[in-house]
Design an enzyme around this catalytic site. Structure first.
Site, short mmCIF file in Angstrom:
data_model
loop_
_atom_site.label_atom_id
_atom_site.label_comp_id
_atom_site.label_asym_id
_atom_site.label_seq_id
_atom_site.Cartn_x
_atom_site.Cartn_y
_atom_site.Cartn_z
N TYR A 46 3.24 12.10 -15.52
CA TYR A 46 2.21 12.58 -16.47
C TYR A 46 2.10 14.11 -16.45
O TYR A 46 1.80 14.72 -17.46
CB TYR A 46 0.85 11.92 -16.19
CG TYR A 46 0.71 10.62 -16.94
CD1 TYR A 46 1.38 9.48 -16.52
CD2 TYR A 46 -0.04 10.54 -18.11
CE1 TYR A 46 1.29 8.29 -17.23
CE2 TYR A 46 -0.14 9.36 -18.83
CZ TYR A 46 0.53 8.24 -18.39
OH TYR A 46 0.44 7.08 -19.10
N TYR A 95 0.83 -1.21 0.00
CA TYR A 95 0.00 0.00 0.00
C TYR A 95 0.86 1.26 0.00
O TYR A 95 0.69 2.15 -0.84
CB TYR A 95 -0.92 -0.03 1.22
CG TYR A 95 -1.97 1.05 1.22
CD1 TYR A 95 -3.07 0.99 0.37
CD2 TYR A 95 -1.88 2.15 2.08
CE1 TYR A 95 -4.04 1.98 0.36
CE2 TYR A 95 -2.84 3.14 2.08
CZ TYR A 95 -3.93 3.05 1.22
OH TYR A 95 -4.89 4.04 1.22
#
Ligand code: UDP
Length: 336
Positions: free
Chosen positions: A162, A148
């Site tokens: 991105y 996680y």
């Protein structure tokens, strides 16, 4: 023109509240969920709304054709309870990596704002209190929580790639412990455990000595924080570090929290110390939320007392329903 919003993990605890709030704001809402931990029961109150669309989709796989062109994407899909970190480790790593990348591609294709649900777990076992967004964290890459913690850190790295390579308007909301109605009753986290134990008069299971701290944020405040982050003008988002903590700054020991849950439930359940079941349980956690406040004016509004009262009411109703279902079942059995 109404906003088209995609919410991944929309049938989960926080995701379903976010869908509901987006609908209330007039948005067209596309809820994507593979139901690994989410449940359609969370959508009961609005699943028939004309502007709501539920799609059973695993975002870690290739996305189905024909998804709408979203204005905004909230990427919440990911199992989030420490109890899931063992059995669902690979699903967690997949959704944080492939799943997040698929959704970032969708944002890129349509010029959508992208809000990544990150987490206080990126700070690991913090050495800085309260945690600010500038802190890089202290994370065990091979521990029980690593799927996680590192999954979410990887997702943050994807978001940055991105932004830098493709100009995607992506932001990071680092969510701290959130509680409220629709938490999975059996997900093993402290709020569902304590609530249900208090309501049925069982001992509250304190893991370790109970001196570890958390800072609990009511789900309505967390949702408002995610929306505030999405609404902020792109030119105001911190370009070098688009991460914003979302949480409540009221830090409390788990021992004291147990007492407060007892109060909220009108219970006098005993407090029982049991050995810590999970390794790497962070000893302190508390957000500094000044950055999101500066961006949007947002701040957590719901006191622990009020939030626990609302949550206790929801768990009490659930337990009541289960009790009447059981009673109806045994009446039917008796009449056969
Ligand atoms: N905890 C506890 N009793 C329980 C469940 C959890 O004392 O029945 C403790 C747990 O060890 C941790 C804190 O409560 O220190 C919060 O745990 P949770 O699983 O809710 O979330 P975390 O913040 O660890 O992700």
């Amino acid at each position: 023109m109404s906003t088209a919003a995609v919410v991944t993990g929309g049938a989960g605890f926080i995701g379903s509240h976010l869908c509901e709030e987006l609908l209330a704001r007039g948005a067209e809402v596309y809820c994507l969920d593979n139901l690994v931990t989410g449940v359609t029961e969370n959508l009961d109150g609005f699943i028939d709304a004309a502007r709501f669309h539920f799609l059973e989709v695993d975002i870690s796989e290739k996305l189905p054709d024909g998804l709408p062109a979203p204005d905004v994407i909230f990427n919440l899909a990911c199992p989030a309870s420490p109890k899931d970190f063992g059995p669902l480790a690979l699903e967690i790593l997949d959704v944080c990596s492939r799943g997040t990348r698929n959704m970032l591609e969708l944002a890129r294709a349509h010029g959508a704002v992208f809000v990544q649900a990150s987490t206080s777990e990126v700070y690991g076992e913090p050495e800085v209190h309260p945690q600010t967004e500038e802190y890089w964290g202290h994370v065990n890459s091979i521990g029980e929580r690593s799927c996680y913690d590192e999954g979410k850190r990887y997702a943050e790295a994807l978001v940055m790639a991105y932004r830098r390579l493709h100009d995607v308007d992506a932001r990071l909301g680092r969510i701290f412990n959130t509680y409220g109605p629709r938490m999975r009753p059996d997900d093993g986290r402290v709020v569902p455990n304590f609530m249900q134990q208090a309501l049925v008069g069982e001992p509250l299971t304190i893991y370790g000595d109970g001196m570890q701290t958390r800072s609990f944020c009511y789900v309505g405040d967390t949702v408002a924080g995610l929306l505030a982050l999405a609404d902020a003008g792109a030119d105001r988002v911190d370009e070098a570090n688009p991460a914003y903590n979302i949480g409540n700054g009221e830090e409390i020991t788990i021992l004291e929290f147990a007492r407060r849950v007892n109060e909220a439930c009108g219970s006098s359940s005993e407090l029982q110390m049991v050995p810590l079941p999970h390794a790497d349980d962070p000893t302190r956690r508390c957000p500094d939320t000044a950055k999101l406040r500066g961006l949007s004016g947002w701040r957590a509004q719901v006191s622990l007392e009020e939030g626990l009262a609302r949550t206790a009411e929801w768990f009490a109703a659930r337990i009541g329903d289960e009790g009447s279902d059981r009673a109806a079942g045994s009446e039917q059995a008796a009449s056969r």
